[in-house]
Design an enzyme around this catalytic site. Structure first.
Site, PDB file in Angstrom:
ATOM      1  N   LYS A  29      33.554  34.282  48.926  1.00 20.45           N
ATOM      2  CA  LYS A  29      34.942  34.309  49.042  1.00 20.45           C
ATOM      3  C   LYS A  29      35.617  33.988  50.533  1.00 20.45           C
ATOM      4  CE  LYS A  29      36.966  36.557  45.473  1.00 20.45           C
ATOM      5  NZ  LYS A  29      37.537  37.398  44.489  1.00 20.45           N
ATOM      6  N   GLY A  51      30.628  43.204  35.200  1.00 19.41           N
ATOM      7  CA  GLY A  51      31.572  42.152  34.642  1.00 19.41           C
ATOM      8  C   GLY A  51      31.324  40.864  35.663  1.00 19.41           C
ATOM      9  N   HIS A  52      30.266  39.860  35.389  1.00 23.00           N
ATOM     10  CA  HIS A  52      29.837  38.894  36.153  1.00 23.00           C
ATOM     11  C   HIS A  52      30.699  37.616  35.774  1.00 23.00           C
ATOM     12  CE1 HIS A  52      25.862  41.030  36.876  1.00 23.00           C
ATOM     13  NE2 HIS A  52      26.649  41.614  37.487  1.00 23.00           N
ATOM     14  N   ASP A  64      30.964  43.696  42.588  1.00 22.53           N
ATOM     15  CA  ASP A  64      31.912  42.655  42.612  1.00 22.53           C
ATOM     16  C   ASP A  64      31.853  41.732  43.713  1.00 22.53           C
ATOM     17  OD1 ASP A  64      32.982  43.650  40.089  1.00 22.53           O
ATOM     18  OD2 ASP A  64      33.961  45.334  41.307  1.00 22.53           O
ATOM     19  N   SER A 102      30.215  31.274  50.434  1.00 22.21           N
ATOM     20  CA  SER A 102      30.725  30.350  49.169  1.00 22.21           C
ATOM     21  C   SER A 102      32.385  30.533  49.635  1.00 22.21           C
ATOM     22  CB  SER A 102      30.657  31.281  48.051  1.00 22.21           C
ATOM     23  OG  SER A 102      31.281  32.026  47.932  1.00 22.21           O
TER      24      SER A 102
HETATM   25  P1  IMP Z   1      29.935  53.809  35.334  1.00 20.29           P
HETATM   26  O1  IMP Z   1      28.632  52.949  35.550  1.00 20.29           O
HETATM   27  O2  IMP Z   1      30.746  53.192  34.146  1.00 20.29           O
HETATM   28  O3  IMP Z   1      29.709  55.018  34.799  1.00 20.29           O
HETATM   29  O4  IMP Z   1      30.919  53.815  36.535  1.00 20.29           O
HETATM   30  C1  IMP Z   1      30.233  54.487  37.774  1.00 20.29           C
HETATM   31  C2  IMP Z   1      30.930  53.947  39.126  1.00 20.29           C
HETATM   32  O5  IMP Z   1      30.735  52.705  39.346  1.00 20.29           O
HETATM   33  C3  IMP Z   1      32.624  53.792  38.892  1.00 20.29           C
HETATM   34  O6  IMP Z   1      33.100  53.945  40.344  1.00 20.29           O
HETATM   35  C4  IMP Z   1      32.864  52.147  38.552  1.00 20.29           C
HETATM   36  O7  IMP Z   1      34.052  51.931  38.654  1.00 20.29           O
HETATM   37  C5  IMP Z   1      31.536  51.402  39.107  1.00 20.29           C
HETATM   38  N1  IMP Z   1      31.062  50.309  38.735  1.00 20.29           N
HETATM   39  C6  IMP Z   1      30.307  50.262  37.405  1.00 20.29           C
HETATM   40  N2  IMP Z   1      30.176  48.994  37.021  1.00 20.29           N
HETATM   41  C7  IMP Z   1      30.690  48.463  38.249  1.00 20.29           C
HETATM   42  C8  IMP Z   1      30.800  46.882  38.309  1.00 20.29           C
HETATM   43  O8  IMP Z   1      30.249  46.030  37.650  1.00 20.29           O
HETATM   44  N3  IMP Z   1      31.353  46.585  39.637  1.00 20.29           N
HETATM   45  C9  IMP Z   1      31.888  47.491  40.327  1.00 20.29           C
HETATM   46  N4  IMP Z   1      31.828  48.803  40.155  1.00 20.29           N
HETATM   47  C10 IMP Z   1      31.288  49.030  39.080  1.00 20.29           C
HETATM   48 MG    MG Z   2      32.079  42.803  38.757  1.00 22.16          MG
END
Ligand code: IMP
Ligand code: MG
Length: 372
Positions: A293, A41-42, A14, A360
């Site tokens: 940010k 989530g982009h 993020d 940014s």
């Molecule tokens: P999983 O990839 O859904 O199994 O999540 C594993 C870990 O990665 C967890 O702590 C999630 O919150 C984190 N995580 C997965 N995708 C994202 C992302 O796009 N942004 C931030 N953290 C993420």
């Molecule tokens: Mg994200």
């Protein structure tokens, strides 16, 4: 030497990678995703409207040229892909014709999603079935998209009818070799299962490892941007050395609108962590930094930054016991004024021995500033 670049998260996800990929996409022929899934989530803004891309690369679709490739290192729920494209089609008719998918990518099945939700909440998983799907891949019992294509599954037909092209990276390598490419990372180097604080990691590959294993070794990027917010956030569990709590965290979370784009969870908040950034730069092969940010801290007189731990982290495990030490730098009213942000940028560059190429200061393309 090719002009291909990579955009990697240099913190814990993020960092606003999507907005940078979106900004740069109009100068590139392709934006390639090589790992992860719709756990990403982009958040991007096109013509003032907010879009959250999950599987689709962060392309500015108001530009007609740039194409997106979903590489073999991803795990893909075809129904989620169809839904995401149908939504984008409403604003960008024909967009699906710009999307290519590697049939060697593995499938996320509904049983993976159920298992993930049941078993992985302690990690803070997004519950999208990512880790069970990758496990089955490694365990040699996974299913590739090519198998669904062979069986002429409905959802694959729907995707093809929409215009999606299923092509192996090798089949279009001739074109890719003549193109300029952005490799858009998902999650971040510190969430990669090789480098992160295991087991609080994701199961996809987030760095050069993912680019290589998706079959892009011959067109690997020569410039690697690490994206870094001027403070740090995390969703999910695991160590977070500079974490804030109470009112300080709540205030910063509101100012930065730090809620998960996928799960809507309030993100954990902390100060910028330079030892951790240095760790990500080393593991990720990052050549340039982009700080994001800056506007969120406008008006703050002094900004705390962690400049060292009691000992420099050598492994993801070291973040569990790290004791951060802080210094304060002067803040700014207007981050567009180079004099006001100089002290902060110099501290980051001196500490990391890495150039900060862009900053940014807002959600629009015009808020991204190139530093020379
Ligand atoms: P999983 O990839 O859904 O199994 O999540 C594993 C870990 O990665 C967890 O702590 C999630 O919150 C984190 N995580 C997965 N995708 C994202 C992302 O796009 N942004 C931030 N953290 C993420
Ligand atoms: Mg994200």
């Amino acid at each position: 030497m090719n002009k291909n670049i990579a955009i990697f998260g240099a913190q814990q996800g993020d960092e606003a990678k999507g907005s940078l990929s979106h900004y740069l996409s109009t100068d590139f022929d392709w934006v390639v995703r090589f790992g992860g899934s719709n756990n990403c989530g982009h958040t991007i803004y096109t013509n003032g409207k907010k879009y959250v891309h999950n599987l689709i690369p962060s392309i500015d679709f108001s530009n007609t040229k740039t194409k997106g490739f979903l590489g073999s290192g991803m795990v893909i729920d075809p129904k989620a892909l169809l839904d995401e494209l149908l939504k984008l089609e409403e604003d960008f008719p024909g967009v699906s014709q710009k999307i290519f998918v590697d049939p060697d990518a593995f499938v996320v099945l509904s049983k993976h999603i159920e298992e993930d939700k049941e078993k992985n909440t302690h990690i803070g998983s997004t519950g999208k079935g990512v880790s069970p799907s990758y496990r089955d891949k490694i365990d040699r019992c996974g299913i590739k998209l090519s198998a669904l294509m062979h069986d002429k599954i409905n959802v694959i037909n729907d995707l093809e009818n929409l215009g999606v092209r299923f092509e192996y990276a090798s089949s279009i390598m001739k074109e890719l070799k003549q193109s300029n490419i952005i490799f858009e990372g998902s999650q971040s180097i510190r969430l990669d299962y090789n480098y992160g604080s295991y087991p609080y990691v994701t199961s996809g590959e987030c760095g050069l490892n993912g680019i290589m294993s998706s079959g892009f070794a011959k067109i690997a990027p020569t410039k690697i941007y690490g994206i870094c917010k001027i403070y740090e956030t995390k969703v999910g569990s695991g160590p977070f050395p500079t974490e804030l709590d109470g009112k300080a965290a709540d205030e910063l979370r509101e100012r930065g609108k730090e809620y998960g784009a996928v799960t809507k969870r309030p993100r954990r908040i902390g100060w910028l962590d330079l030892p951790a950034l240095n760790y990500a730069i080393e593991k990720g092969g990052i050549t340039n930094l982009i700080m994001t940010k800056l506007d969120i801290l406008n008006g703050m007189k002094k900004i705390p930054v962690c400049h060292k731990y009691d000992k420099q982290p050598m492994s993801g495990h070291d973040f569990f016991s790290a004791k951060p030490e802080y210094i304060e730098v002067n803040g700014w009213e207007d981050p567009r004024d180079p004099n006001q942000v100089k002290e902060f940028i110099n501290l980051v560059q001196d500490s990391t021995k890495t150039k900060v190429s862009m900053i940014s200061c807002g959600i629009n393309k015009s808020d991204i500033i190139n530093l020379n």
